[in-house]
Design a protein around this motif. Structure first.
Motif, PDB file in Angstrom:
ATOM      1  N   UNK A   9       0.829  -1.191   0.000  1.00 17.06           N
ATOM      2  CA  UNK A   9       0.000   0.000   0.000  1.00 17.06           C
ATOM      3  C   UNK A   9       0.872   1.252   0.000  1.00 17.06           C
ATOM      4  N   UNK A  10       0.246   2.382  -0.344  1.00 21.61           N
ATOM      5  CA  UNK A  10       0.969   3.648  -0.404  1.00 21.61           C
ATOM      6  C   UNK A  10       1.601   3.976   0.942  1.00 21.61           C
ATOM      7  N   UNK A  11       0.918   3.663   2.054  1.00 23.61           N
ATOM      8  CA  UNK A  11       1.468   3.968   3.370  1.00 23.61           C
ATOM      9  C   UNK A  11       2.785   3.250   3.636  1.00 23.61           C
ATOM     10  N   UNK A  12       3.009   2.124   2.932  1.00 23.69           N
ATOM     11  CA  UNK A  12       4.235   1.363   3.116  1.00 23.69           C
ATOM     12  C   UNK A  12       5.455   2.075   2.543  1.00 23.69           C
ATOM     13  N   UNK A  13       5.240   2.954   1.567  1.00 18.82           N
ATOM     14  CA  UNK A  13       6.347   3.572   0.842  1.00 18.82           C
ATOM     15  C   UNK A  13       6.441   5.085   1.016  1.00 18.82           C
ATOM     16  N   UNK A  14       5.356   5.724   1.447  1.00 17.33           N
ATOM     17  CA  UNK A  14       5.320   7.186   1.418  1.00 17.33           C
ATOM     18  C   UNK A  14       6.372   7.801   2.335  1.00 17.33           C
ATOM     19  N   UNK A  15       6.834   8.967   1.933  1.00 16.10           N
ATOM     20  CA  UNK A  15       7.718   9.770   2.768  1.00 16.10           C
ATOM     21  C   UNK A  15       6.842  10.567   3.721  1.00 16.10           C
ATOM     22  N   UNK A  16       7.130  10.474   5.013  1.00 14.64           N
ATOM     23  CA  UNK A  16       6.245  11.068   6.003  1.00 14.64           C
ATOM     24  C   UNK A  16       6.637  12.488   6.394  1.00 14.64           C
ATOM     25  N   UNK A  17       7.884  12.838   6.257  1.00 16.00           N
ATOM     26  CA  UNK A  17       8.319  14.210   6.551  1.00 16.00           C
ATOM     27  C   UNK A  17       8.198  15.018   5.262  1.00 16.00           C
ATOM     28  N   UNK A  18       7.095  15.729   5.131  1.00 11.41           N
ATOM     29  CA  UNK A  18       6.780  16.420   3.880  1.00 11.41           C
ATOM     30  C   UNK A  18       6.946  17.925   4.048  1.00 11.41           C
ATOM     31  N   UNK A  19       7.632  18.547   3.103  1.00 17.51           N
ATOM     32  CA  UNK A  19       7.696  20.008   3.055  1.00 17.51           C
ATOM     33  C   UNK A  19       6.526  20.495   2.222  1.00 17.51           C
ATOM     34  N   UNK A  20       5.766  21.404   2.787  1.00 18.15           N
ATOM     35  CA  UNK A  20       4.618  21.967   2.069  1.00 18.15           C
ATOM     36  C   UNK A  20       4.695  23.487   2.138  1.00 18.15           C
ATOM     37  N   UNK A  21       3.872  24.142   1.339  1.00 16.93           N
ATOM     38  CA  UNK A  21       3.786  25.599   1.349  1.00 16.93           C
ATOM     39  C   UNK A  21       2.328  26.002   1.497  1.00 16.93           C
ATOM     40  N   UNK A  22       2.110  27.273   1.789  1.00 17.91           N
ATOM     41  CA  UNK A  22       0.759  27.802   1.940  1.00 17.91           C
ATOM     42  C   UNK A  22       0.391  28.578   0.674  1.00 17.91           C
ATOM     43  N   UNK A  23      -0.898  28.793   0.420  1.00 18.02           N
ATOM     44  CA  UNK A  23      -1.298  29.568  -0.769  1.00 18.02           C
ATOM     45  C   UNK A  23      -0.691  30.957  -0.805  1.00 18.02           C
ATOM     46  N   UNK A  24      -0.475  31.554   0.372  1.00 17.99           N
ATOM     47  CA  UNK A  24       0.070  32.923   0.414  1.00 17.99           C
ATOM     48  C   UNK A  24       1.588  32.980   0.305  1.00 17.99           C
ATOM     49  N   UNK A  25       2.265  31.814   0.299  1.00 18.46           N
ATOM     50  CA  UNK A  25       3.716  31.795   0.116  1.00 18.46           C
ATOM     51  C   UNK A  25       4.075  32.408  -1.233  1.00 18.46           C
ATOM     52  N   UNK A  26       5.155  33.180  -1.266  1.00 15.61           N
ATOM     53  CA  UNK A  26       5.543  33.773  -2.544  1.00 15.61           C
ATOM     54  C   UNK A  26       6.067  32.700  -3.486  1.00 15.61           C
ATOM     55  N   UNK A  27       5.815  32.880  -4.761  1.00 14.34           N
ATOM     56  CA  UNK A  27       6.273  31.928  -5.757  1.00 14.34           C
ATOM     57  C   UNK A  27       7.795  31.822  -5.749  1.00 14.34           C
ATOM     58  N   UNK A  28       8.458  32.928  -5.526  1.00 10.85           N
ATOM     59  CA  UNK A  28       9.925  32.921  -5.492  1.00 10.85           C
ATOM     60  C   UNK A  28      10.434  31.986  -4.396  1.00 10.85           C
ATOM     61  N   UNK A  29       9.820  32.057  -3.211  1.00 13.36           N
ATOM     62  CA  UNK A  29      10.225  31.189  -2.096  1.00 13.36           C
ATOM     63  C   UNK A  29       9.941  29.723  -2.416  1.00 13.36           C
ATOM     64  N   UNK A  30       8.783  29.459  -3.004  1.00  9.46           N
ATOM     65  CA  UNK A  30       8.413  28.084  -3.332  1.00  9.46           C
ATOM     66  C   UNK A  30       9.356  27.495  -4.377  1.00  9.46           C
ATOM     67  N   UNK A  31       9.733  28.289  -5.370  1.00 10.05           N
ATOM     68  CA  UNK A  31      10.665  27.805  -6.397  1.00 10.05           C
ATOM     69  C   UNK A  31      12.011  27.462  -5.769  1.00 10.05           C
TER      70      UNK A  31
END
Length: 200
Positions: A9-31
């Motif tokens: 299953x996906x839970x067997x392989x997924x990476x659990x420490x995920x970096x995410x961003x918010x909608x208000x994050x600047x595109x420059x920072x996300x890139x």
């Protein structure tokens, strides 16, 4: 896929420490995050941790240099393509191929709990240690839930499980579960913090 991979299953392989961003994050920072971490995409979450979109390399490339101060929310793909932790690995592979996706955020009740990438699926094809660790992860998720932050390392059947345990009894249970997996020759359980008690 072989029987070995299709039963995972996906839970067997997924990476659990995920970096995410918010909608208000600047595109420059996300890139910068995409480039610095060599990610194909970033999940975009709201203040409650719900996945509201995905910012991919393609999204970022479609924006001109003069628009990099725009927000992620104005550029991300919506609705987000996501998958549940209980989905078969084969389902994830088909969705990635059909959608030309390099990764999929993994959500439980809408909340981001991990991410699975094509390279995670490919590792299973060539590495028995990955398969052993994935089977142990599946057993531990059945025992304690997919949000427990245990790390599992396998090296030629020698297993190390690190993380927070509620008691010595839980450490013994986790070690016993790991030993039931074919190919496991030795198990070390290394507590790194105290975790709240989890019922069986």
């Amino acid at each position: 896929m072989s029987e070995r991979q299709s039963s995972m299953q996906v839970r067997d392989l997924m990476i659990r420490s995920v970096i995410s961003v918010r909608p208000e994050t600047s595109l420059r920072e996300a890139i910068s995050i995409l480039v610095d971490n060599r990610f194909a995409a970033l999940p975009v979450v709201d203040g409650d941790g719900l996945v509201v979109g995905v910012l991919s390399e393609s999204n970022a490339l479609a924006v001109g240099p003069d628009q990099q101060d725009a927000s992620v929310g104005s550029t991300m793909s919506t609705p987000a393509e996501v998958i549940s932790p209980g989905s078969d690995v084969s389902t994830a592979a088909v969705r990635m191929l059909n959608g030309r996706l390099r990764s999929l955020p993994v959500v439980e009740q809408g909340l981001l709990i991990g991410i699975v990438a094509r390279r995670d699926l490919l590792r299973v094809l060539i590495n028995d240690d990955v398969t052993i660790a994935a089977k142990i992860r599946s057993l531990l998720d059945d025992y304690a839930g997919s949000r427990r932050q245990w790390t599992i390392a396998s090296n030629e059947g020698k297993i190390e499980i690190c993380g927070g345990f509620s008691s010595k009894d839980e450490q013994r249970i986790v070690a016993a579960l790991a030993r039931t997996v074919p190919g496991v020759r030795h198990v070390d359980v290394l507590p790194t913090a105290v975790a709240p008690a989890v019922g069986i």
